[in-house]
Design an enzyme around this catalytic site. Structure first.
Site, PDB file in Angstrom:
ATOM      1  N   GLU A 200      16.585 -19.973   3.159  1.00 21.08           N
ATOM      2  CA  GLU A 200      16.432 -18.793   2.310  1.00 21.08           C
ATOM      3  C   GLU A 200      16.306 -19.190   0.842  1.00 21.08           C
ATOM      4  O   GLU A 200      15.515 -18.605   0.091  1.00 21.08           O
ATOM      5  CB  GLU A 200      17.618 -17.844   2.522  1.00 21.08           C
ATOM      6  CG  GLU A 200      17.694 -16.665   1.572  1.00 21.08           C
ATOM      7  CD  GLU A 200      16.536 -15.695   1.681  1.00 21.08           C
ATOM      8  OE1 GLU A 200      16.432 -14.803   0.807  1.00 21.08           O
ATOM      9  OE2 GLU A 200      15.721 -15.817   2.623  1.00 21.08           O
TER      10      GLU A 200
ATOM     11  N   GLU B 243       8.680 -18.157  -3.521  1.00 23.35           N
ATOM     12  CA  GLU B 243       8.155 -16.803  -3.682  1.00 23.35           C
ATOM     13  C   GLU B 243       7.895 -16.448  -5.140  1.00 23.35           C
ATOM     14  O   GLU B 243       6.858 -15.856  -5.455  1.00 23.35           O
ATOM     15  CB  GLU B 243       9.146 -15.777  -3.113  1.00 23.35           C
ATOM     16  CG  GLU B 243       9.090 -15.591  -1.624  1.00 23.35           C
ATOM     17  CD  GLU B 243      10.081 -14.543  -1.149  1.00 23.35           C
ATOM     18  OE1 GLU B 243       9.693 -13.692  -0.328  1.00 23.35           O
ATOM     19  OE2 GLU B 243      11.243 -14.564  -1.585  1.00 23.35           O
TER      20      GLU B 243
ATOM     21  N   TRP C  20      -2.937  -2.975  -1.514  1.00 21.40           N
ATOM     22  CA  TRP C  20      -2.688  -4.412  -1.427  1.00 21.40           C
ATOM     23  C   TRP C  20      -3.837  -4.987  -0.621  1.00 21.40           C
ATOM     24  O   TRP C  20      -4.029  -4.647   0.532  1.00 21.40           O
ATOM     25  CB  TRP C  20      -1.348  -4.671  -0.743  1.00 21.40           C
ATOM     26  CG  TRP C  20      -0.880  -6.093  -0.814  1.00 21.40           C
ATOM     27  CD1 TRP C  20      -0.257  -6.713  -1.851  1.00 21.40           C
ATOM     28  CD2 TRP C  20      -0.985  -7.073   0.224  1.00 21.40           C
ATOM     29  NE1 TRP C  20       0.029  -8.018  -1.529  1.00 21.40           N
ATOM     30  CE2 TRP C  20      -0.403  -8.269  -0.259  1.00 21.40           C
ATOM     31  CE3 TRP C  20      -1.513  -7.061   1.524  1.00 21.40           C
ATOM     32  CZ2 TRP C  20      -0.335  -9.443   0.497  1.00 21.40           C
ATOM     33  CZ3 TRP C  20      -1.447  -8.227   2.280  1.00 21.40           C
ATOM     34  CH2 TRP C  20      -0.862  -9.390   1.767  1.00 21.40           C
TER      35      TRP C  20
ATOM     36  N   LYS D  53       6.151  -5.848  -1.028  1.00 22.11           N
ATOM     37  CA  LYS D  53       7.531  -5.580  -0.638  1.00 22.11           C
ATOM     38  C   LYS D  53       7.639  -5.141   0.812  1.00 22.11           C
ATOM     39  O   LYS D  53       8.463  -5.634   1.566  1.00 22.11           O
ATOM     40  CB  LYS D  53       8.127  -4.510  -1.560  1.00 22.11           C
ATOM     41  CG  LYS D  53       9.597  -4.226  -1.296  1.00 22.11           C
ATOM     42  CD  LYS D  53      10.445  -5.450  -1.584  1.00 22.11           C
ATOM     43  CE  LYS D  53      11.903  -5.204  -1.337  1.00 22.11           C
ATOM     44  NZ  LYS D  53      12.683  -6.452  -1.445  1.00 22.11           N
TER      45      LYS D  53
ATOM     46  N   ARG E 143       6.512  -1.491  -3.774  1.00 24.22           N
ATOM     47  CA  ARG E 143       6.000  -2.011  -2.510  1.00 24.22           C
ATOM     48  C   ARG E 143       4.983  -3.125  -2.722  1.00 24.22           C
ATOM     49  O   ARG E 143       4.679  -3.867  -1.791  1.00 24.22           O
ATOM     50  CB  ARG E 143       5.347  -0.872  -1.712  1.00 24.22           C
ATOM     51  CG  ARG E 143       6.307   0.216  -1.303  1.00 24.22           C
ATOM     52  CD  ARG E 143       5.586   1.445  -0.806  1.00 24.22           C
ATOM     53  NE  ARG E 143       4.916   1.223   0.466  1.00 24.22           N
ATOM     54  CZ  ARG E 143       5.397   1.615   1.631  1.00 24.22           C
ATOM     55  NH1 ARG E 143       6.562   2.221   1.696  1.00 24.22           N
ATOM     56  NH2 ARG E 143       4.730   1.403   2.746  1.00 24.22           N
TER      57      ARG E 143
ATOM     58  N   CYS F 284       0.825  -1.200   0.000  1.00 21.73           N
ATOM     59  CA  CYS F 284       0.000   0.000   0.000  1.00 21.73           C
ATOM     60  C   CYS F 284       0.866   1.259   0.000  1.00 21.73           C
ATOM     61  O   CYS F 284       1.912   1.304   0.646  1.00 21.73           O
ATOM     62  CB  CYS F 284      -0.958   0.061   1.176  1.00 21.73           C
ATOM     63  SG  CYS F 284      -2.175  -1.269   1.214  1.00 21.73           S
TER      64      CYS F 284
ATOM     65  N   HIS G 232      14.481 -38.394   9.540  1.00 21.56           N
ATOM     66  CA  HIS G 232      13.397 -38.177  10.493  1.00 21.56           C
ATOM     67  C   HIS G 232      12.117 -37.695   9.806  1.00 21.56           C
ATOM     68  O   HIS G 232      11.284 -37.046  10.437  1.00 21.56           O
ATOM     69  CB  HIS G 232      13.840 -37.191  11.574  1.00 21.56           C
ATOM     70  CG  HIS G 232      14.995 -37.666  12.380  1.00 21.56           C
ATOM     71  ND1 HIS G 232      14.866 -38.563  13.411  1.00 21.56           N
ATOM     72  CD2 HIS G 232      16.323 -37.413  12.272  1.00 21.56           C
ATOM     73  CE1 HIS G 232      16.050 -38.826  13.928  1.00 21.56           C
ATOM     74  NE2 HIS G 232      16.957 -38.136  13.246  1.00 21.56           N
TER      75      HIS G 232
ATOM     76  N   LYS H 245      13.108 -18.279  -1.598  1.00 19.86           N
ATOM     77  CA  LYS H 245      13.208 -17.579  -2.885  1.00 19.86           C
ATOM     78  C   LYS H 245      12.490 -18.358  -3.984  1.00 19.86           C
ATOM     79  O   LYS H 245      11.783 -17.780  -4.810  1.00 19.86           O
ATOM     80  CB  LYS H 245      14.685 -17.388  -3.270  1.00 19.86           C
ATOM     81  CG  LYS H 245      15.395 -16.332  -2.484  1.00 19.86           C
ATOM     82  CD  LYS H 245      14.881 -14.950  -2.834  1.00 19.86           C
ATOM     83  CE  LYS H 245      14.979 -14.006  -1.669  1.00 19.86           C
ATOM     84  NZ  LYS H 245      14.109 -14.244  -0.537  1.00 19.86           N
TER      85      LYS H 245
ATOM     86  N   ASN I 113      -3.693   3.160   4.619  1.00 17.80           N
ATOM     87  CA  ASN I 113      -2.821   2.003   4.780  1.00 17.80           C
ATOM     88  C   ASN I 113      -3.059   1.417   6.165  1.00 17.80           C
ATOM     89  O   ASN I 113      -3.230   2.170   7.127  1.00 17.80           O
ATOM     90  CB  ASN I 113      -1.345   2.389   4.679  1.00 17.80           C
ATOM     91  CG  ASN I 113      -0.937   2.800   3.287  1.00 17.80           C
ATOM     92  OD1 ASN I 113      -1.702   2.688   2.345  1.00 17.80           O
ATOM     93  ND2 ASN I 113       0.289   3.289   3.159  1.00 17.80           N
ATOM     94  N   GLY I 114      -3.009   0.099   6.272  1.00 15.21           N
ATOM     95  CA  GLY I 114      -3.170  -0.531   7.576  1.00 15.21           C
ATOM     96  C   GLY I 114      -4.459  -1.317   7.680  1.00 15.21           C
ATOM     97  O   GLY I 114      -5.120  -1.611   6.673  1.00 15.21           O
TER      98      GLY I 114
END
Length: 648
Positions: free
Chosen positions: A521, A528, A81, A643, A27, A2, A544, A525, A123-124
């Site tokens: 990580e 995503e 968003w 983002k 963003r 946003c 396991h 990636k 926003n929020g």
């Protein structure tokens, strides 16, 4: 996630609003819109509010605005968003209030022709929106969206009695949750209000103070003004032609006016050129290849490991910031708080801090930490890691830790003017530059550089770092940009792997010790930006459970540095091969892992000791990137992700 831009000016401000939205595209968003005050052809007549909204990109919105000939000196704009309500035009901001109708009326947003009085962007998340919605509907306010934001528009309208500032102040007192809002009113055409609580908002002072702006990010105002005022928690700002006022909560349910010294104007250079794509296909590719420069910039001028590298910024009144040397003497342990990729950088740092600095370290997912019972220790250094410095969960976790009596705090952050830097006693500012791609790359490696320096500084302050060891570590850090360039040269081999991965639906990543977080990580990636389901495990955990998943259709990516766990890792690789699994191994040159049937090996240029994670993560970034390209996904703006995560 946003973005907000608003302005009051004597000139046509619409191009500035649209340009601001374009600067905030990085963003993440799924709809966008602009609302303006339109005086109309006859200045003697009362004007009206107009808006244009779209679920396409800002470029399409700009075409729409030009076709509708929208021009005004007053307006607000937004990239949304989706949280409450699907990504759809009727849920896109700005939202209007047309006043009361008949209570309980079904509404069609395309047929409400009553003149709008209030326009809002937000926003929020408003946590009590259901209760407010019910009360407003009972008063006859019709709702045309599923958003929590529309509640704000109707609430302000219900409280408006000729003074927009008074109405906004009365409204925000009733809002529970996180918000940054911009509001304007048809009846006061040269006035825009802003307010914030838990979500960032800044004020931009225009040339000679003749026009004023608000935005959720200074980047939105790059090239428009570099004179920025950072609004604090609870602030309400009143923008008018040639002047502005800021008020803050008085602690008794009202507001008090602030003098200029309370919220000083700062010069902030937010260079828009950093967001230009250049010769690269995607921003993510550009940012992967910018990592040598990002590390060089982050470590620029580094001559010795001294606590002063982490000193807090000077205070507004000119007093010095907190002393890292003093703070380091007062702590016995470290608590790291972070989310997503930043959390994995913290997990990597735990190995460094406990092995090199020999200081007990705990790493917590910020969104989980503040909702569980924990055992606080006042001699803990609370370390937050965040690229934007505005991550809502991490900010809330910091405040929770502080409320438990842990007052010593330090942030590793990429934005020197962010809320996190202002709230932490100490800071190390990485210099990765703006990162547009949603999937973080250069910000991650820059965070690792900052965390390794913190490790050395704490080790030295505790008498755990000899002069010889310090010199060796600094030499290795200065060589990092060259070492990263050598790793980037492996790209052609990684493209070959990506072609095989593109047809897969699942992947497994393995690492041991210091490289287990790097495997995590790498899996993040891949999921995503390719939408391939990927998991990461400590390689010793194969027996396991995860070994049950291994087939010839499940590629297994393994990070294999030449460290003390190498022989253990080789045994894990044999377990995979024995069950028909196909291995993709990133191996140091001297590991003696030889490729063959079902075993693909890329050899890293050199073993890099404790800093090896910073090199091994780069091929994993490239693997995700080229697999996404092969699958045709939206690399820079993956579905459902944003983002900057400024809501809980």
């Amino acid at each position: 996630m946003c973005g907000i831009v608003g302005a009051v000016s004597a000139r046509n401000i619409v191009p500035v609003l649209v340009q601001g939205l374009q600067r905030l595209e990085y963003r993440g968003y799924d709809s966008c819109g602009v609302a303006i005050y339109d005086q109309g052809a006859d200045a003697a007549l009362h004007g009206s509010l107009r808006r244009s909204r779209s679920t396409a990109r800002v470029a399409e919105l700009m075409t729409q605005i030009e076709a509708e000939a929208m021009e005004s000196g007053t307006g607000i704009a937004h990239t949304r968003w989706a949280t409450h309500g699907a990504p759809a035009v009727h849920n896109a901001h700005p939202h209007f209030s047309h006043g009361t109708g008949t209570a309980g009326d079904a509404q069609d947003p395309t047929t409400d022709t009553r003149p709008a009085r209030i326009a809002v962007v937000h926003n929020g998340i408003i946590e009590n929106h259901d209760k407010l919605r019910a009360a407003l509907q009972a008063r006859g306010y019709p709702f045309s969206s599923q958003t929590d934001t529309e509640v704000i528009a109707h609430l302000v309208d219900s409280l408006y009695d000729g003074d927009l500032l008074a109405a906004v102040q009365a409204a925000v007192v009733q809002l529970h949750g996180a918000y940054a809002i911009a509001v304007f009113c048809r009846d006061e055409p040269h006035r825009v209000m802003g307010a914030r609580a838990g979500s960032p908002l800044i004020l931009g002072v225009g040339a000679a103070g003749s026009e004023h702006f608000i935005a959720s990010d200074a980047m939105a105002l790059a090239g428009v003004t570099d004179q920025i005022v950072y609004l604090e928690e609870g602030d309400v700002v009143d923008l008018q032609l040639g002047r502005y006022w800021i008020s803050a909560p008085d602690g008794q349910g009202g507001f008090r006016a602030l003098d200029a010294a309370a919220r000083p104007v700062r010069t902030v250079l937010a260079h828009s050129g950093a967001a230009e794509l250049g010769p690269y296909r995607h921003f993510m590719q550009k940012e992967i290849f910018e990592q040598p420069r990002a590390i060089a910039d982050t470590l620029e001028g580094l001559e010795a490991v001294v606590p002063e590298l982490f000193d807090g910024a000077p205070k507004v009144d000119g007093q010095p910031g907190a002393s890292a040397a003093q703070v380091f003497r007062e702590i016995d342990r470290v608590l790291i708080l972070a989310c997503g990729t930043s959390y994995y950088s913290g997990c990597t740092a735990k190995y460094w801090l406990e092995s090199i600095a020999q200081i007990p370290t705990q790493v917590e997912i910020a969104s989980e930490y503040r909702y569980r019972d924990s055992v606080p220790d006042p001699r803990t250094l609370v370390v937050t890691i965040t690229q934007s410095g505005e991550t809502a969960d991490t900010l809330a976790a910091l405040r929770h830790a502080r409320s438990l009596g842990m007052a010593q705090s330090l942030t590793i952050c990429n934005v020197s003017t962010s809320a996190m830097v202002r709230e932490c006693k100490l800071a190390y500012i990485t210099r990765a530059g703006i990162e547009v791609g949603v999937a973080s790359t250069k910000a991650f490696t820059a965070q690792l550089a900052g965390l390794f320096l913190l490790t050395l500084a704490l080790a030295k302050s505790r008498g755990r770092l000899s002069a010889e060891a310090e010199a060796g570590h600094l030499k290795a850090m200065r060589h990092l940009p060259v070492a990263l360039q050598s790793v980037l040269a492996l790209e052609p081999q990684i493209i070959g792997w990506a072609e095989a991965f593109a047809s897969k639906d699942h992947a497994l990543f393995l690492g041991r010790g210091l490289h287990y977080p790097i495997a995590l990580e790498g899996a993040l990636k891949l999921k995503e930006i390719t939408y391939i389901h990927a998991e990461a495990y400590a390689a010793g955990e194969l027996k396991h459970g995860p070994l049950a998943l291994v087939t010839s259709e499940m590629p297994v990516v393994t990070v294999a540095p030449n460290d003390t766990l190498l022989e253990k890792l080789k045994s894990n690789l044999q377990e995979v091969r024995a069950r028909g699994g196909v291995l993709y191994v990133l191996a140091d040159a001297d590991t003696q892992i030889v490729g063959g049937e079902g075993l693909h090996v890329i050899r890293m240029p050199e073993h890099y000791g404790a800093l090896s994670p910073m090199l091994h993560v780069v091929p994993l970034q490239l693997l995700a990137y080229h697999t996404a390209c092969a699958r045709g996904t939206d690399v820079d703006k993956p579905r459902n992700l944003a983002k900057s995560v400024t809501v809980e």
